[in-house]
Design a protein around this motif. Structure first.
Motif, short mmCIF file in Angstrom:
data_model
loop_
_atom_site.label_atom_id
_atom_site.label_comp_id
_atom_site.label_asym_id
_atom_site.label_seq_id
_atom_site.Cartn_x
_atom_site.Cartn_y
_atom_site.Cartn_z
N LEU A 114 45.83 43.94 33.16
CA LEU A 114 44.83 44.75 33.85
C LEU A 114 45.50 45.73 34.81
CD1 LEU A 114 42.21 41.94 34.58
CD2 LEU A 114 42.11 43.69 32.81
N PRO A 163 46.62 39.36 34.64
CA PRO A 163 46.61 40.38 35.69
C PRO A 163 47.62 41.49 35.44
CG PRO A 163 47.51 38.30 36.50
CD PRO A 163 46.91 38.02 35.17
N SER A 222 39.63 42.75 41.20
CA SER A 222 39.83 44.07 40.61
C SER A 222 39.22 45.16 41.48
CB SER A 222 39.19 44.10 39.21
OG SER A 222 39.86 43.22 38.33
N TRP A 247 38.75 48.75 37.30
CA TRP A 247 39.97 49.51 37.06
C TRP A 247 39.69 50.84 36.36
CZ3 TRP A 247 44.48 47.90 39.17
CH2 TRP A 247 44.62 46.55 39.50
N LEU A 252 42.85 38.07 41.63
CA LEU A 252 42.84 38.22 40.18
C LEU A 252 43.78 37.20 39.52
CD1 LEU A 252 41.56 40.00 38.00
CD2 LEU A 252 43.49 41.56 38.23
N TRP A 276 36.34 41.95 34.37
CA TRP A 276 37.45 42.15 35.30
C TRP A 276 38.05 43.54 35.18
CZ3 TRP A 276 40.62 36.97 34.49
CH2 TRP A 276 39.83 35.89 34.90
#
Length: 497
Positions: free
Chosen positions: A236, A233, A29, A117, A78, A113
């Motif tokens: 995210l 993923p 990430s 972001w 990721l 994770w």
């Protein structure tokens, strides 16, 4: 190395240490976030000044290429961590204590994770900048359903995608209200766009609460369902990286299903109404909520009565969402706004290409009319399918309601004039839980990995990454139907994992 837990009574400890899941996910990430600053511009301000070296790299072609390579490396890490997390949760003992501990670990890993972001620029899409500009427009007292962001100061609109800069907003009153509240207290554009991730966090928290409860009712693993849904993923990258409020939509609808399964259809409908305040298409969730709240084999008259009650309540809640800034029901006029974009993942749009091309030889107006008619027919078919589901689908059964929920949202999404990858979030929880019941977890994993590896080109492909991922899943399913003896030993072990 096996990802099975070394001791059944300690699944949480095994999950956190198995193959460095935490480190790989966080580093992946962080790399994606770093590459995001090298591939995306920022408006002038203190944040850009602090990140001047990365902004300088963005201004160089070689720097942008390096940025995309870093993003790709991050997404690979990721995806690797996520696949191992899913494999580990599949080995979790099915007793309640082990499942609760493993579910808590999945939530914690997802949060870790997601952290990098949160300070990344809007990636793979410019929707975050649109939320910012439309919120500022709302805060200024102008009607965002009539006035476009292009009439705002350049500092707030320079990052908005040109397609949306001069069109009214297609969103419901809730994102506009949140954007307006943020603009009241913050003036730095980059900080404002970071704040647009708060609704996404709320949506993920709601899903983290609701998905395990639905999993237990369906007698599938809550930990595995959480890993497949929350830590993906794609979730995210598109949810946090792309800043799409579809995550909030997903969380609200999933909570509504939990309330409906508990017999609280009024509360369930309130959550559907709030979801429709984000995007009005979420109102179709009234159908599975009503079907789930009714007894098995109920007559048509009671269906009509409950559908009417829930529909009116949901619409009222949606209308109330616009009160703080006097937005009313202006979103009804803007429902057609997304149709200005052409995306190949939309079935009516794909079907409309040929007649549009053919009639385009006569005139551009004739070609556009042909496309519009086919798109309109697609939306009409979606409405018919939703009505059919409301009147014909079984009542009082959670698995059937989950199928109905996935079906009505799939119809509305795929038959809409425009389709993007993040629209799949509305189908994700139900799709995952149904796949677990039919032992199709490998398909969900393949789709998640394929989507993660195509996410970087999603804006360019205009949603076609969904088609690419579907081709990969179909190829994987074909491979599974082949005789295992014909495959190399390593491939057989991977398919069996």
């Amino acid at each position: 190395m096996s990802t099975a837990f070394p001791r059944a009574e300690r699944p949480a400890q095994a999950l956190t240490t198995s193959k460095g899941l935490t480190a790989r996910g966080v580093v992946g990430s962080a790399l994606a976030m770093l590459g995001g600053f090298m591939t995306n511009d920022l408006p002038p301000g203190p944040v850009r000044d602090v990140l001047a070296p990365l902004h300088w790299l963005y201004q160089q072609q070689l720097g942008r290429v390096a940025g995309w390579i870093i993003v790709a490396a991050g997404m690979l890490l990721l995806a690797w961590a996520w696949v191992d997390l899913v494999r580990a949760t599949r080995h979790t003992p099915r007793d309640g204590v082990a499942q609760r501990a493993a579910t808590a670990v999945v939530r914690r890993l997802t949060a870790l994770w997601a952290l990098p972001w949160l300070i990344a620029p809007p990636m793979f899409s410019h929707d975050g900048w649109s939320y910012l500009a439309q919120g500022a427009l709302t805060q200024s007292g102008r009607d965002p359903y009539v006035v476009s962001p292009g009439e705002m100061p350049e500092l707030l609109t320079s990052m908005v995608d040109p397609i949306w800069r001069y069109t009214p907003t297609p969103y419901g009153p809730l994102p506009l209200t949140w954007g307006a509240l943020c603009t009241e207290v913050v003036k730095e554009p980059t900080v404002l766009v970071w704040l647009q991730r708060v609704p996404i966090i709320i949506g993920l928290v709601l899903a983290a609460w609701a998905v395990p409860r639905l999993a237990r009712r369906l007698d599938v693993s809550p930990a595995l369902a959480s890993a497949l849904t929350l830590a993906s993923p794609l979730m995210l990258a598109h949810g946090f990286g792309g800043e799409h409020n579809d995550v909030l939509l997903m969380g609200l609808v999933t909570v509504a299903l939990v309330w409906a399964a508990a017999g609280r259809w009024v509360w369930a409908t309130v959550f559907v109404g709030i979801a429709a305040g984000v995007k009005f298409t979420a109102i179709v969730a009234v159908v599975p909520v009503v079907l789930l709240s009714l007894p098995v084999g109920v007559d048509l008259r009671r269906r009509f009565a409950r559908l009417a009650q829930a529909g009116l309540l949901g619409a009222l809640v949606t209308a109330l969402c616009g009160i703080p800034y006097g937005l009313g029901v202006g979103w009804i006029r803007a429902l057609s706004v997304p149709g200005v974009v052409v995306t190949p993942a939309s079935i009516p749009t794909a079907l409309g290409y040929l007649p549009r091309y053919f009639f385009g030889f006569i005139s551009d107006e004739a070609g556009d009319l042909a496309m519009s008619l086919i798109r309109g027919a697609g939306m009409g078919l979606a409405v018919i399918l939703v009505i059919w589901a409301a009147l014909r689908r079984p009542t009082g059964k959670l698995p059937s309601a989950m199928v109905t929920n996935a079906g009505v949202f799939a119809a509305v999404v795929l038959l809409a004039p425009v389709v993007h990858s993040w629209y799949a979030f509305t189908v994700l929880p139900c799709g995952v839980l149904l796949a677990m019941r039919t032992r199709r977890i490998h398909l969900v994993m393949t789709l998640g990995v394929a989507s993660a590896l195509t996410v970087m080109w999603d804006t360019t492909l205009a949603g076609a990454s969904l088609l690419v991922a579907a081709v990969v899943v179909a190829s994987h399913q074909f491979a599974l139907t082949r005789r295992r003896d014909d495959l190399p030993p390593r491939v057989r072990r991977w398919l069996s994992a």
